[in-house]
Scaffold this motif. Sequence first.
Motif, PDB file in Angstrom:
ATOM      1  N   LEU A  26      -0.174  -3.546   5.200  1.00 35.64           N
ATOM      2  CA  LEU A  26       1.330  -4.204   5.523  1.00 35.64           C
ATOM      3  C   LEU A  26       1.347  -4.331   6.878  1.00 35.64           C
ATOM      4  N   GLY A  38       8.641  -5.768   4.099  1.00 35.80           N
ATOM      5  CA  GLY A  38       8.147  -4.089   3.851  1.00 35.80           C
ATOM      6  C   GLY A  38       9.565  -3.702   4.326  1.00 35.80           C
ATOM      7  N   CYS A  40      11.075  -1.246   2.709  1.00 35.99           N
ATOM      8  CA  CYS A  40      11.407   0.341   2.630  1.00 35.99           C
ATOM      9  C   CYS A  40      10.204   0.998   3.479  1.00 35.99           C
ATOM     10  N   GLU A  41       9.387   0.470   4.104  1.00 31.99           N
ATOM     11  CA  GLU A  41       8.491   1.032   4.987  1.00 31.99           C
ATOM     12  C   GLU A  41       7.400   2.042   4.334  1.00 31.99           C
ATOM     13  N   GLY A  42       6.927   1.267   3.065  1.00 30.50           N
ATOM     14  CA  GLY A  42       5.738   2.055   2.422  1.00 30.50           C
ATOM     15  C   GLY A  42       6.331   3.312   1.820  1.00 30.50           C
ATOM     16  N   CYS A  46      10.582  -1.215  -2.448  1.00 34.61           N
ATOM     17  CA  CYS A  46      11.261  -2.656  -2.361  1.00 34.61           C
ATOM     18  C   CYS A  46      10.362  -3.361  -2.985  1.00 34.61           C
ATOM     19  N   SER A  47       9.033  -3.546  -3.030  1.00 34.59           N
ATOM     20  CA  SER A  47       8.058  -4.500  -3.243  1.00 34.59           C
ATOM     21  C   SER A  47       8.097  -5.866  -2.452  1.00 34.59           C
ATOM     22  N   CYS A  49       6.636  -6.058   0.032  1.00 37.56           N
ATOM     23  CA  CYS A  49       5.263  -6.058   0.742  1.00 37.56           C
ATOM     24  C   CYS A  49       3.986  -6.670  -0.128  1.00 37.56           C
ATOM     25  N   CYS A  86       1.592  -2.078   1.267  1.00 40.04           N
ATOM     26  CA  CYS A  86       1.899  -0.914   1.842  1.00 40.04           C
ATOM     27  C   CYS A  86       1.092   0.420   1.606  1.00 40.04           C
TER      28      CYS A  86
HETATM   29 FE1  FES Z   1       8.290  -1.346   0.318  1.00 39.95          FE
HETATM   30 FE2  FES Z   1       5.771  -1.600   0.208  1.00 39.95          FE
HETATM   31  S1  FES Z   1       6.920  -1.662   2.027  1.00 39.95           S
HETATM   32  S2  FES Z   1       6.993  -1.193  -1.452  1.00 39.95           S
END
Ligand code: FES
Length: 111
Positions: A26, A38, A40-42, A46-47, A49, A86
Amino acid sequence: MNVRIVFTTAKGETVEAEGAAGIPLLEVAQAAGMPLEGTCEGQMACSTCHVIVDPDWFDRLPPASEEEEDMLDLAAGIARTSRLSCQIVLADGMDGLAVRIPPESNDMSRF
Ligand code: FES
């Protein structure tokens, strides 16, 4: 060692980028200007990414966790080789990894 990534944009353009082993795909995608939020920053919440991995590469990546699969079910434009970028951590063996940016990645209206 840097790992080369080949992105195909939603418009079909090819963009090459590089990132160090150990960082999430990401991050490389965003640095290369790909429209992946991105949000939710990993955190796998969120999906936004979501990317579609080249079928030749899909089986060579470490498999998705159950949480990732669940999140992918909610992603727009899902394909058989969809992954959350991510959750893909660059490694030396991934040099030349090819991924496609789904056309829906600009559509934030559903969030
Ligand atoms: Fe949110 Fe990958 S950044 S799921």
